[in-house]
Design an enzyme around this catalytic site. Sequence first.
Site, PDB file in Angstrom:
ATOM      1  N   TYR A 348       1.987   8.505   1.371  1.00 10.57           N
ATOM      2  CA  TYR A 348       1.574   9.423   2.434  1.00 10.57           C
ATOM      3  C   TYR A 348       1.770  10.862   1.959  1.00 10.57           C
ATOM      4  CZ  TYR A 348       1.428  11.456   7.187  1.00 10.57           C
ATOM      5  OH  TYR A 348       1.121  12.195   8.298  1.00 10.57           O
ATOM      6  N   CYS A 349       0.704  11.671   2.068  1.00 13.49           N
ATOM      7  CA  CYS A 349       0.764  13.093   1.734  1.00 13.49           C
ATOM      8  C   CYS A 349       1.212  13.247   0.272  1.00 13.49           C
ATOM      9  CB  CYS A 349       1.676  13.825   2.716  1.00 13.49           C
ATOM     10  SG  CYS A 349       1.664  15.633   2.567  1.00 13.49           S
ATOM     11  N   LEU A 350       2.268  14.026  -0.001  1.00 17.12           N
ATOM     12  CA  LEU A 350       2.738  14.193  -1.369  1.00 17.12           C
ATOM     13  C   LEU A 350       3.196  12.870  -1.963  1.00 17.12           C
ATOM     14  CD1 LEU A 350       4.789  17.516  -1.195  1.00 17.12           C
ATOM     15  CD2 LEU A 350       2.463  17.177  -1.980  1.00 17.12           C
TER      16      LEU A 350
END
Length: 614
Positions: A348-350
């Site tokens: 998720y995300c980074l």
Amino acid sequence: MSVVQIFPRSEGPAAQALSVNPVVEPEASTTGPEAPAGMPVAADPLPVSEPYPLDRAFHAMLARLTGGISPLALLLAWLDWSSHLAAAPQRQVEMSRNVLRDMGQFLEAAAHATSQKPWSVIAPQGRDRRFRGPQWEAAPFNLLAQAFLLRERWWHDATTGVRGVSHANEAIVEFSMRQMLDMLAPSNFAATNPQVLEKAFRSGGENFVFGWQNWCSDLMRLLSARPAGDEQFIVGKTVAASPGKVVYRNALIELIQYHPTTAQVRPEPILIVPAWIMKYYILDLSPQNSLVRYLTGQGFTVFAISWRNPDAKDRDVAFDDYRKLGVMAALDMIGRILPGRKTHALGYCLGGTLLSMAAAAMARDGDKRLCTTTLLAAQTDFTEAGELTLFVNESQVAFLEDLMWQRGYLDTTQMAGAFQLLRSNELIWSRLSHDYLMGEGAPPSDLMAWNADATRLPYRMHSEYLRKLFLGNDLAEGRYRVEDKSVSLSDIRAPMFVVGTLADHVAPWRSVYKIHYQVDADVTFVLTSGGHNAGVVAPPDEPGHSYQVLIKAADARYVGPDEWLKLAPQVEGSWWPEWAEWLAAHSGAPCDPPQIGGGDLDGLPDAPGDYVHT
């Protein structure tokens, strides 16, 4: 200064010092778990070996006054714009004509204010909520709003499209001018906001009393460093409450294995790799919107990484340490618990960016432990990373490095401030009007409480991340190195499920979409309604969600994002069931649940663990 000058090219002190043991117990602390033995020792605030330490100390002091934003970066952008505008006399004449045109239209509307329809000169954009409501359609407030919108439009036209100005500097000038104008919107002042005046008249000024109480409450919470909603949303009780056990710990992560909730489970487990800029439990909020709880209910064995919140002692932790001590260490432990089984990995995300690097390196080295890869609002190409790139250029990164160099980490306030500026109308000024002028105060939510529970970022890791990904775009262009060898996303062959969110200001969906021409794998791409967080946390029982989905086979022709929007069918509801069906299609037949942790759990706590409380 490049990060190579600061740190020699090696695995880094952290990687050499941190041992990846199954169990590393932290010492007791009154504020949360301390780093296990072996973490790097904090450097002196002004090390003699650092080049120009006085300059860096001065920049760090200045950064505290500017919220971490480089004044030189702003100055250079405005000089670029103003110099090119000064050398464009025809453009200046056009801007003057636009002023006279707008003034004429406005004066005519003002002269016939009682007979003309509201918004006769200019109307708010569809997503502009500042002037919604019938009160804004009455004179003189409608004229005030139109005057502001005309000025806003004129400045947008003036700061964009000036020939010769670099794209990056143009974006900075337009963005900074928009921030200044947003502060002066008539909706931000009681005397020019008809909704505030109406409520004050009806309540006898009671709204201002409640607004003052809200302001005092926020101030006390800020001074005491208490997250919003911390009284109602308690980690381990009302949020991050899915039952499970920490089955592994090293100096950077705790690995949580969740208890099964079905009689049988799929043989392939799921590993969740969250972003390290926030706590992991964005995917395990309240029971009704917990993705972890949903997955265990669908018959999957779920593991999740919980990152330790770093401090000044961790200044030399490298970006690649997050891969080795995070993703790879977690996969090694899962392999000990479930030997011989492949893993579904979610980033998720980074965390998705980090997972894509790990997956590319594993594919390069013939490591086939990943069954599938899922990326949620995660970018692998940073050339179009949205307005967040306004805060990432050489001048800004150097300025930020000096701030982190003195502290040893990037504080949560710098990150929170940057994200709030990206949506200042919604996150700053609308709240000022709603909470302090209207005196209404939004009720706390689990998502708001999680959002306030931020983490710090180590100096070296964040510097390398900004330089190698944002400035250099090394991953997308094949220059990123893992174990001193380049990795390429095109080596990834395992099926991928990629989610972009329609209103994402952190990872714009068109940037996320670029994964289509970076990997040689089957890609199921989902574009869901909502933003970076609300679009991902979309439980099936919650109304208002929708998504589009389309599958691209590895050997299929590329379809651009605009064409994809026209081709992908629209589906009402949450994307979670779509993903669960996709996972099931790439999994084996259900079997008995595995033992929690493989039996060796001495001294390890139950979920959510210790690191999340730091």
